[in-house]
Design a protein around this motif. Structure first.
Motif, PDB file in Angstrom:
ATOM      1  N   CYS A  90      28.083  31.176  26.130  1.00 53.26           N
ATOM      2  CA  CYS A  90      27.742  31.954  27.333  1.00 53.26           C
ATOM      3  C   CYS A  90      26.505  32.808  27.054  1.00 53.26           C
ATOM      4  CB  CYS A  90      28.924  32.821  27.741  1.00 53.26           C
ATOM      5  SG  CYS A  90      28.656  33.780  29.232  1.00 53.26           S
ATOM      6  N   ARG A 124      30.189  40.742  32.157  1.00 56.01           N
ATOM      7  CA  ARG A 124      30.934  40.192  33.300  1.00 56.01           C
ATOM      8  C   ARG A 124      30.987  38.664  33.220  1.00 56.01           C
ATOM      9  NH1 ARG A 124      27.631  40.689  37.868  1.00 56.01           N
ATOM     10  NH2 ARG A 124      27.019  38.611  37.246  1.00 56.01           N
ATOM     11  N   ASP A 125      29.849  38.041  32.908  1.00 61.38           N
ATOM     12  CA  ASP A 125      29.807  36.583  32.820  1.00 61.38           C
ATOM     13  C   ASP A 125      30.735  36.059  31.731  1.00 61.38           C
ATOM     14  OD1 ASP A 125      27.973  36.502  34.875  1.00 61.38           O
ATOM     15  OD2 ASP A 125      26.244  36.112  33.588  1.00 61.38           O
ATOM     16  N   GLU A 128      34.357  36.428  32.965  1.00 62.36           N
ATOM     17  CA  GLU A 128      34.667  35.475  34.039  1.00 62.36           C
ATOM     18  C   GLU A 128      34.772  34.044  33.502  1.00 62.36           C
ATOM     19  OE1 GLU A 128      31.684  36.262  37.015  1.00 62.36           O
ATOM     20  OE2 GLU A 128      32.921  37.829  37.941  1.00 62.36           O
ATOM     21  N   ARG A 129      33.920  33.680  32.573  1.00 60.51           N
ATOM     22  CA  ARG A 129      33.994  32.327  31.998  1.00 60.51           C
ATOM     23  C   ARG A 129      35.275  32.132  31.195  1.00 60.51           C
ATOM     24  NH1 ARG A 129      27.924  30.472  30.297  1.00 60.51           N
ATOM     25  NH2 ARG A 129      26.982  30.987  32.296  1.00 60.51           N
ATOM     26  N   HIS A 131      38.101  33.666  31.787  1.00 60.06           N
ATOM     27  CA  HIS A 131      39.157  33.572  32.793  1.00 60.06           C
ATOM     28  C   HIS A 131      39.140  32.208  33.477  1.00 60.06           C
ATOM     29  CE1 HIS A 131      41.150  34.451  36.699  1.00 60.06           C
ATOM     30  NE2 HIS A 131      42.007  35.010  35.872  1.00 60.06           N
ATOM     31  N   ASP A 132      37.965  31.709  33.809  1.00 61.10           N
ATOM     32  CA  ASP A 132      37.861  30.385  34.441  1.00 61.10           C
ATOM     33  C   ASP A 132      38.383  29.281  33.513  1.00 61.10           C
ATOM     34  OD1 ASP A 132      36.738  31.542  36.670  1.00 61.10           O
ATOM     35  OD2 ASP A 132      34.678  30.900  36.206  1.00 61.10           O
ATOM     36  N   ALA A 133      38.074  29.400  32.230  1.00 58.55           N
ATOM     37  CA  ALA A 133      38.447  28.353  31.278  1.00 58.55           C
ATOM     38  C   ALA A 133      39.910  28.427  30.847  1.00 58.55           C
ATOM     39  CB  ALA A 133      37.550  28.426  30.042  1.00 58.55           C
ATOM     40  N   TYR A 134      40.427  29.637  30.680  1.00 62.46           N
ATOM     41  CA  TYR A 134      41.749  29.800  30.072  1.00 62.46           C
ATOM     42  C   TYR A 134      42.749  30.579  30.929  1.00 62.46           C
ATOM     43  CZ  TYR A 134      39.022  28.459  25.970  1.00 62.46           C
ATOM     44  OH  TYR A 134      38.188  27.810  25.094  1.00 62.46           O
ATOM     45  N   LYS A 135      42.319  30.999  32.112  1.00 68.10           N
ATOM     46  CA  LYS A 135      43.172  31.813  33.005  1.00 68.10           C
ATOM     47  C   LYS A 135      43.525  33.130  32.320  1.00 68.10           C
ATOM     48  CE  LYS A 135      42.762  28.476  35.806  1.00 68.10           C
ATOM     49  NZ  LYS A 135      41.348  28.330  36.006  1.00 68.10           N
ATOM     50  N   TRP A 153      40.177  40.882  28.958  1.00 65.67           N
ATOM     51  CA  TRP A 153      40.787  39.585  29.195  1.00 65.67           C
ATOM     52  C   TRP A 153      41.988  39.478  28.260  1.00 65.67           C
ATOM     53  CZ3 TRP A 153      41.431  35.324  25.890  1.00 65.67           C
ATOM     54  CH2 TRP A 153      41.926  34.183  26.511  1.00 65.67           C
TER      55      TRP A 153
END
Length: 155
Positions: A90, A124-125, A128-129, A131-135, A153
């Motif tokens: 990232c 933030r990025d 968010e990444r 969270h998107d990848a691993y919830k 996270w």
């Protein structure tokens, strides 16, 4: 009075950003980034470029992050290397186009890992990444007075 307060709410104060336009071209002596047309890039600096430390290097020198990403949980412990690769990827993607978006440190903590960044958008990025990848659970706390983002996270 209300009107003045409304104006001040939208005013972003970041002591690491230039108050005015830098004399251009400028080159950071630490990282080699170049400021041209009001934007820091990785373009080569002309020979007559003025030396000026970029805001990211200044934050790194002062050890004063703009973003904190706390990573916690049993899933982190089981997939640490994979998760940290995602964090570094990232940064690499963002840093390639935006020299001021960098990771300052990745440190082990009692609860997991703390990632500090030179820019709150990178923090933030990263969050968010993940969270998107691993919830998992994701929380943001933005302090507008200090222009600081804390993301957590957990999974």
């Amino acid at each position: 009075m209300l009107r003045r307060e409304q104006l001040l709410q939208g005013f972003e104060q970041d002591s690491y950003k230039s108050k005015g336009k830098l004399p251009e071209p400028a080159r950071c002596p630490r990282c080699g980034a170049t400021c041209h047309h009001g934007r820091w890039t990785w373009e080569s600096a002309p020979a007559d470029a003025r030396e000026q430390m970029c805001p990211a290097c200044h934050r790194i020198q002062d050890k004063f992050p703009a973003g904190y990403v706390t990573l916690k949980g049993a899933f982190l412990a089981q997939h640490r290397d994979e998760i940290l690769r995602l964090v570094r990827n990232c940064e690499g993607k963002e840093k390639s186009g935006h020299p001021l978006q960098r990771i300052m440190a990745i440190e082990n903590t009692e609860d997991g890992v703390l990632v500090t960044t030179t820019d709150l958008h990178l923090a933030r990025d990263i969050a968010e990444r993940l969270h998107d990848a691993y919830k998992g659970e994701l929380e943001f706390h933005y302090n507008s007075e200090e222009n600081l983002l804390r993301a957590t996270w957990n999974r």
